[in-house]
Design a protein around this motif. Structure first.
Motif, mmCIF file in Angstrom:
data_model
loop_
_atom_site.group_PDB
_atom_site.id
_atom_site.type_symbol
_atom_site.label_atom_id
_atom_site.label_comp_id
_atom_site.label_asym_id
_atom_site.label_seq_id
_atom_site.Cartn_x
_atom_site.Cartn_y
_atom_site.Cartn_z
ATOM 1 N N VAL A 61 0.846 -1.198 0.000
ATOM 2 C CA VAL A 61 0.000 0.000 0.000
ATOM 3 C C VAL A 61 0.879 1.246 0.000
ATOM 4 N N THR A 62 1.905 1.236 0.840
ATOM 5 C CA THR A 62 2.832 2.365 0.904
ATOM 6 C C THR A 62 3.538 2.551 -0.440
ATOM 7 N N GLY A 63 3.968 1.445 -1.047
ATOM 8 C CA GLY A 63 4.605 1.513 -2.367
ATOM 9 C C GLY A 63 3.659 2.058 -3.422
ATOM 10 N N SER A 64 2.388 1.700 -3.327
ATOM 11 C CA SER A 64 1.395 2.195 -4.266
ATOM 12 C C SER A 64 1.195 3.704 -4.112
ATOM 13 N N LEU A 65 1.161 4.172 -2.876
ATOM 14 C CA LEU A 65 1.021 5.615 -2.643
ATOM 15 C C LEU A 65 2.233 6.378 -3.175
ATOM 16 N N PHE A 66 3.418 5.809 -2.971
ATOM 17 C CA PHE A 66 4.636 6.415 -3.520
ATOM 18 C C PHE A 66 4.556 6.478 -5.044
ATOM 19 N N ALA A 67 4.164 5.344 -5.648
ATOM 20 C CA ALA A 67 4.097 5.277 -7.110
ATOM 21 C C ALA A 67 3.052 6.251 -7.656
ATOM 22 N N LYS A 68 1.949 6.420 -6.923
ATOM 23 C CA LYS A 68 0.928 7.380 -7.361
ATOM 24 C C LYS A 68 1.515 8.794 -7.397
ATOM 25 N N ASP A 69 2.210 9.150 -6.337
ATOM 26 C CA ASP A 69 2.836 10.479 -6.279
ATOM 27 C C ASP A 69 3.820 10.658 -7.430
ATOM 28 N N GLN A 70 4.631 9.639 -7.674
ATOM 29 C CA GLN A 70 5.626 9.731 -8.746
ATOM 30 C C GLN A 70 4.967 9.753 -10.125
ATOM 31 N N ALA A 71 3.860 9.033 -10.281
ATOM 32 C CA ALA A 71 3.144 9.039 -11.556
ATOM 33 C C ALA A 71 2.511 10.409 -11.801
ATOM 34 N N GLU A 72 1.988 11.019 -10.744
ATOM 35 C CA GLU A 72 1.401 12.352 -10.894
ATOM 36 C C GLU A 72 2.451 13.397 -11.273
ATOM 37 N N ARG A 73 3.680 13.164 -10.871
ATOM 38 C CA ARG A 73 4.774 14.075 -11.215
ATOM 39 C C ARG A 73 5.377 13.762 -12.586
ATOM 40 N N GLY A 74 4.946 12.650 -13.185
ATOM 41 C CA GLY A 74 5.461 12.267 -14.491
ATOM 42 C C GLY A 74 6.755 11.473 -14.434
ATOM 43 N N VAL A 75 7.169 11.061 -13.241
ATOM 44 C CA VAL A 75 8.412 10.302 -13.083
ATOM 45 C C VAL A 75 8.199 8.830 -13.427
ATOM 46 N N LEU A 76 7.063 8.273 -13.028
ATOM 47 C CA LEU A 76 6.736 6.880 -13.315
ATOM 48 C C LEU A 76 5.528 6.818 -14.235
ATOM 49 N N PRO A 77 5.458 5.820 -15.085
ATOM 50 C CA PRO A 77 4.238 5.641 -15.881
ATOM 51 C C PRO A 77 3.054 5.300 -14.968
ATOM 52 N N ALA A 78 1.881 5.750 -15.328
ATOM 53 C CA ALA A 78 0.677 5.480 -14.530
ATOM 54 C C ALA A 78 0.436 3.983 -14.385
ATOM 55 N N GLU A 79 0.868 3.196 -15.359
ATOM 56 C CA GLU A 79 0.670 1.748 -15.303
ATOM 57 C C GLU A 79 1.372 1.120 -14.109
ATOM 58 N N VAL A 80 2.509 1.694 -13.722
ATOM 59 C CA VAL A 80 3.236 1.174 -12.556
ATOM 60 C C VAL A 80 2.410 1.388 -11.301
ATOM 61 N N TRP A 81 1.872 2.598 -11.146
ATOM 62 C CA TRP A 81 1.029 2.882 -9.995
ATOM 63 C C TRP A 81 -0.196 1.974 -9.988
ATOM 64 N N LEU A 82 -0.841 1.817 -11.151
ATOM 65 C CA LEU A 82 -2.036 0.975 -11.218
ATOM 66 C C LEU A 82 -1.718 -0.474 -10.861
ATOM 67 N N ALA A 83 -0.579 -0.972 -11.315
ATOM 68 C CA ALA A 83 -0.191 -2.353 -11.003
ATOM 69 C C ALA A 83 0.070 -2.526 -9.514
ATOM 70 N N LEU A 84 0.763 -1.573 -8.905
ATOM 71 C CA LEU A 84 1.004 -1.654 -7.463
ATOM 72 C C LEU A 84 -0.298 -1.518 -6.678
ATOM 73 N N GLY A 85 -1.182 -0.671 -7.150
ATOM 74 C CA GLY A 85 -2.480 -0.532 -6.497
ATOM 75 C C GLY A 85 -3.286 -1.815 -6.576
ATOM 76 N N ARG A 86 -3.298 -2.455 -7.744
ATOM 77 C CA ARG A 86 -3.999 -3.739 -7.880
ATOM 78 C C ARG A 86 -3.384 -4.786 -6.971
ATOM 79 N N ALA A 87 -2.055 -4.823 -6.906
ATOM 80 C CA ALA A 87 -1.375 -5.804 -6.051
ATOM 81 C C ALA A 87 -1.741 -5.588 -4.586
ATOM 82 N N SER A 88 -1.751 -4.344 -4.139
ATOM 83 C CA SER A 88 -2.082 -4.096 -2.733
ATOM 84 C C SER A 88 -3.546 -4.425 -2.459
ATOM 85 N N ASN A 89 -4.432 -4.145 -3.411
ATOM 86 C CA ASN A 89 -5.843 -4.504 -3.233
ATOM 87 C C ASN A 89 -6.031 -6.017 -3.176
#
Length: 131
Positions: A61-89
């Motif tokens: 969950v913490t990794g997903s929140l980090f990835a969301k922040d980084q995706a919003e900044r354009g550092v990570l692709p949104a797909e990475v955040w979505l994958a981590l979010g699905r994994a935590s769910n």
């Protein structure tokens, strides 16, 4: 004068935890049944995230929140955040599914030793999945 002991770096800590989990898995397969159940109960302990599975879920969950922040900044692709979010769910859902069996496992683990013989009436193994 001794130097203060610093905590390990997060990467080294992750490596150590991974190594220890591998050791635990190796030992689990060699334990007597009642001890193996006790270990499984500790791994699955849902109370205050004391169990390994709950702690890993919290980490995801913490990794997903980090990835969301980084995706919003354009550092990570949104797909990475979505994958981590699905994994935590998914991990959270697995914790909920296993939680209903925690009391049964805890009761089995508190017995002095599980019988080495098969149960007198075998129960059919049924696969069911709720979502």
């Amino acid at each position: 004068m001794s130097q203060p002991e610093f905590p390990p770096s997060p990467v080294r800590l992750a490596d150590q935890i991974t190594h220890q989990l591998g050791q635990l898995a190796d030992q689990l397969s060699q334990l007597p049944a009642h001890q193996a159940v006790q270990v499984i109960v500790r791994v699955l302990d849902p109370d205050d995230e004391k169990g390994v599975l709950g702690a890993v879920t919290r980490l995801m969950v913490t990794g997903s929140l980090f990835a969301k922040d980084q995706a919003e900044r354009g550092v990570l692709p949104a797909e990475v955040w979505l994958a981590l979010g699905r994994a935590s769910n998914e991990l959270h859902d697995i914790c909920l599914d296993l939680d209903e069996h925690h009391d049964t496992l805890r009761a089995m683990g508190s017995r002095p030793a599980l019988a080495a013989t098969a149960p007198s009436a075998a129960s059919p193994l049924v696969v069911r999945r709720r979502r």
